[in-house]
Design a protein around this motif. Structure first.
Motif, PDB file in Angstrom:
ATOM      1  N   LEU C  29       0.664  -1.446  -0.013  1.00  0.00           N
ATOM      2  CA  LEU C  29      -0.007  -0.003  -0.092  1.00  0.00           C
ATOM      3  C   LEU C  29       0.815   1.421   0.123  1.00  0.00           C
ATOM      4  N   SER C  30       2.205   0.977   0.237  1.00  0.00           N
ATOM      5  CA  SER C  30       3.152   2.197  -0.070  1.00  0.00           C
ATOM      6  C   SER C  30       4.186   1.964  -0.498  1.00  0.00           C
ATOM      7  N   MET C  31       5.125   3.077  -0.870  1.00  0.00           N
ATOM      8  CA  MET C  31       6.714   2.690  -1.341  1.00  0.00           C
ATOM      9  C   MET C  31       7.338   3.691  -0.618  1.00  0.00           C
ATOM     10  N   ALA C  32       8.473   3.126  -0.461  1.00  0.00           N
ATOM     11  CA  ALA C  32       9.592   3.983   0.448  1.00  0.00           C
ATOM     12  C   ALA C  32      11.003   4.057  -0.108  1.00  0.00           C
ATOM     13  N   ARG C  33      11.967   5.187   0.158  1.00  0.00           N
ATOM     14  CA  ARG C  33      13.294   5.035  -0.362  1.00  0.00           C
ATOM     15  C   ARG C  33      14.040   6.077   0.456  1.00  0.00           C
ATOM     16  N   SER C  34      15.233   5.815   0.809  1.00  0.00           N
ATOM     17  CA  SER C  34      16.064   6.737   1.698  1.00  0.00           C
ATOM     18  C   SER C  34      17.113   7.268   0.535  1.00  0.00           C
ATOM     19  N   TYR C  35      17.179   8.614   0.657  1.00  0.00           N
ATOM     20  CA  TYR C  35      18.143   9.220   0.055  1.00  0.00           C
ATOM     21  C   TYR C  35      19.500   9.910   0.909  1.00  0.00           C
ATOM     22  N   GLN C  36      20.594   9.722   0.497  1.00  0.00           N
ATOM     23  CA  GLN C  36      21.831  10.402   1.085  1.00  0.00           C
ATOM     24  C   GLN C  36      22.476  11.281   0.097  1.00  0.00           C
ATOM     25  N   PHE C  37      22.546  12.596   0.761  1.00  0.00           N
ATOM     26  CA  PHE C  37      23.379  13.833  -0.090  1.00  0.00           C
ATOM     27  C   PHE C  37      24.809  14.132   0.443  1.00  0.00           C
ATOM     28  N   ALA C  38      25.019  14.875  -0.145  1.00  0.00           N
ATOM     29  CA  ALA C  38      26.468  15.344   0.349  1.00  0.00           C
ATOM     30  C   ALA C  38      26.336  16.017   1.790  1.00  0.00           C
ATOM     31  N   ASP C  39      25.590  16.804   2.012  1.00  0.00           N
ATOM     32  CA  ASP C  39      25.173  17.843   2.964  1.00  0.00           C
ATOM     33  C   ASP C  39      23.810  18.195   3.238  1.00  0.00           C
ATOM     34  N   PHE C  40      23.514  19.005   4.198  1.00  0.00           N
ATOM     35  CA  PHE C  40      21.990  19.376   4.302  1.00  0.00           C
ATOM     36  C   PHE C  40      21.684  20.297   3.278  1.00  0.00           C
ATOM     37  N   SER C  41      22.391  20.963   2.592  1.00  0.00           N
ATOM     38  CA  SER C  41      22.136  22.049   1.609  1.00  0.00           C
ATOM     39  C   SER C  41      21.417  21.237   0.425  1.00  0.00           C
ATOM     40  N   ALA C  42      22.103  20.158   0.090  1.00  0.00           N
ATOM     41  CA  ALA C  42      21.755  19.266  -1.239  1.00  0.00           C
ATOM     42  C   ALA C  42      20.482  18.538  -0.685  1.00  0.00           C
ATOM     43  N   TYR C  67      19.876  15.988   8.794  1.00  0.00           N
ATOM     44  CA  TYR C  67      20.981  16.449   7.969  1.00  0.00           C
ATOM     45  C   TYR C  67      20.916  16.038   6.671  1.00  0.00           C
ATOM     46  N   ASN C  68      21.668  15.102   5.936  1.00  0.00           N
ATOM     47  CA  ASN C  68      22.175  14.847   4.598  1.00  0.00           C
ATOM     48  C   ASN C  68      21.051  13.475   4.289  1.00  0.00           C
ATOM     49  N   ARG C  69      20.193  13.171   5.180  1.00  0.00           N
ATOM     50  CA  ARG C  69      19.395  12.071   4.694  1.00  0.00           C
ATOM     51  C   ARG C  69      17.959  12.357   4.670  1.00  0.00           C
ATOM     52  N   VAL C  70      17.482  11.926   3.481  1.00  0.00           N
ATOM     53  CA  VAL C  70      15.893  11.940   3.322  1.00  0.00           C
ATOM     54  C   VAL C  70      15.033  10.899   3.240  1.00  0.00           C
ATOM     55  N   ASP C  71      14.394  10.371   3.968  1.00  0.00           N
ATOM     56  CA  ASP C  71      13.461   9.324   3.746  1.00  0.00           C
ATOM     57  C   ASP C  71      12.108   9.408   3.361  1.00  0.00           C
ATOM     58  N   VAL C  72      11.651   9.106   2.047  1.00  0.00           N
ATOM     59  CA  VAL C  72      10.730   9.326   1.394  1.00  0.00           C
ATOM     60  C   VAL C  72       9.502   7.993   1.622  1.00  0.00           C
ATOM     61  N   ARG C  73       8.236   8.424   1.991  1.00  0.00           N
ATOM     62  CA  ARG C  73       7.532   7.281   1.828  1.00  0.00           C
ATOM     63  C   ARG C  73       6.090   7.893   1.091  1.00  0.00           C
ATOM     64  N   LEU C  74       5.693   7.386  -0.013  1.00  0.00           N
ATOM     65  CA  LEU C  74       4.512   7.453  -0.800  1.00  0.00           C
ATOM     66  C   LEU C  74       3.306   6.806  -0.829  1.00  0.00           C
ATOM     67  N   THR C  75       2.369   7.316  -0.484  1.00  0.00           N
ATOM     68  CA  THR C  75       0.974   6.393  -0.722  1.00  0.00           C
ATOM     69  C   THR C  75      -0.173   7.603  -1.117  1.00  0.00           C
ATOM     70  N   THR C  76      -1.227   6.921  -1.320  1.00  0.00           N
ATOM     71  CA  THR C  76      -2.342   7.817  -1.884  1.00  0.00           C
ATOM     72  C   THR C  76      -3.519   7.660  -0.826  1.00  0.00           C
ATOM     73  N   HIS C  77      -3.596   8.587   0.248  1.00  0.00           N
ATOM     74  CA  HIS C  77      -4.466   8.327   1.173  1.00  0.00           C
ATOM     75  C   HIS C  77      -5.841   8.050   0.724  1.00  0.00           C
ATOM     76  N   ASP C  78      -6.340   9.195  -0.323  1.00  0.00           N
ATOM     77  CA  ASP C  78      -7.859   8.830  -0.781  1.00  0.00           C
ATOM     78  C   ASP C  78      -8.007   7.449  -1.593  1.00  0.00           C
ATOM     79  N   ALA C  79      -7.044   7.153  -2.217  1.00  0.00           N
ATOM     80  CA  ALA C  79      -7.307   5.550  -2.837  1.00  0.00           C
ATOM     81  C   ALA C  79      -6.832   4.515  -1.722  1.00  0.00           C
ATOM     82  N   GLY C  80      -6.311   4.793  -0.567  1.00  0.00           N
ATOM     83  CA  GLY C  80      -5.868   3.757   0.259  1.00  0.00           C
ATOM     84  C   GLY C  80      -5.027   2.807  -0.257  1.00  0.00           C
ATOM     85  N   GLY C  81      -4.183   3.610  -0.916  1.00  0.00           N
ATOM     86  CA  GLY C  81      -3.158   2.473  -1.504  1.00  0.00           C
ATOM     87  C   GLY C  81      -1.948   3.393  -2.570  1.00  0.00           C
TER      88      GLY C  81
END
Lengths: 103, 103, 103, 103
Positions: C29-42, C67-81
């Motif tokens: 029902l959802s998808m996720a990924r973690s990104y690492q960048f060089a620093d907070f600015s990026a 800091y330099n890490r962004v964890d993203v999780r995606l789902t569509t609440h209206d559709a329930g998945g």
């Protein structure tokens, strides 16, 4: 679409009369206003809010920033003048500036 | 430097007592609060202001955002707990949230 | 509209197979990924680009940053998945991260 | 401090000779360059990275943006001309623009 319908000079003058902080260009084809914020941080937060609205509407400002000052100029290139899209983006800018202490 | 001096649990409790919207972790090593804004635009403008202050101070939050909600958690990794740097960033967050209608 | 049509578990597995850096949740029902960048600015420039696209699509991520890490999780609440809207925002995130050196 | 020491016209010419994309003003008191990006999103991500660096250094650009174009002008008001602070911010802008496809 009607949103991109160019306002006549008369219409532009009427609409801008209700927005005294904005200046209508002599040719009535664009509108401009300058904002002052407490510091760069507030100015850039303002720009971020306007940027989000601009990207959503696919209608972007011409703007200049130095430190706490942001000069905004709005026109609709496709229409060759002012349209409702400019007035809508101006309303977003006014609301964002008010929240962030811009004057 | 003193700014990065870790607050004792007692000190942390005293300082947080004056900030009722923030929650001190059970181990007194971090502080957290959740903000709600009118919409994503206001939430992200808040994040932009905090990001600018964080980068300036070289002290960054842990935060989670979904739509109009931003959960902020502050701790000083180098000190292994709370320091004045966290309280300073919390003060920035409070001021930015207040301006942008966060609660 | 079809964009908000929920993908079946089978469809979600098929679509995610082509995106090995993303993880499909056990319930599909959802998808996720973690990104690492060089620093907070990026990392924050990445967040800004995704924020602009999210606001434009009126479809926002759940994300966590430190800091330099962004964890993203995606789902569509209206559709329930998961829907095509999540895959579209994931594509934006991938392109922005690639430009900004995220991995 | 030496960082805010104003460069002589001769020094400015020497330093700018290594940065052909930047133009030194006739009076050698400021430097400017225009960037073009693929779209507004990349342009504003660029501005966000430069904003973070500017706020960190407490040294801010004068800049103009319309859609995918960003015109940057750098000078150090306190020193009445160009200083190392301008060259440092120019280097940040160059790196950010390169990552984001600016030219």
């Amino acid at each position: 679409m009607s949103q991109a319908h160019k306002l006549s000079a008369e219409q532009a003058h009427e609409r801008l009369a209700a927005m005294p902080a904005w200046t209508l260009a002599d040719d009535a084809l664009s509108m401009a206003r300058s904002y002052q914020f407490a510091d760069f941080s507030a100015a850039f937060a303002f720009m971020t809010q306007v940027a989000l609205a601009a990207e959503k509407a696919n209608h972007h400002p011409e703007w200049f920033n130095v430190y706490n000052r942001v000069d905004v100029r709005l026109t609709t290139h496709d229409a060759g003048g002012l349209t409702e899209r400019d007035l809508a983006l101006a309303a977003v800018a006014e609301a964002a500036a008010r929240a962030l202490g811009g004057a």
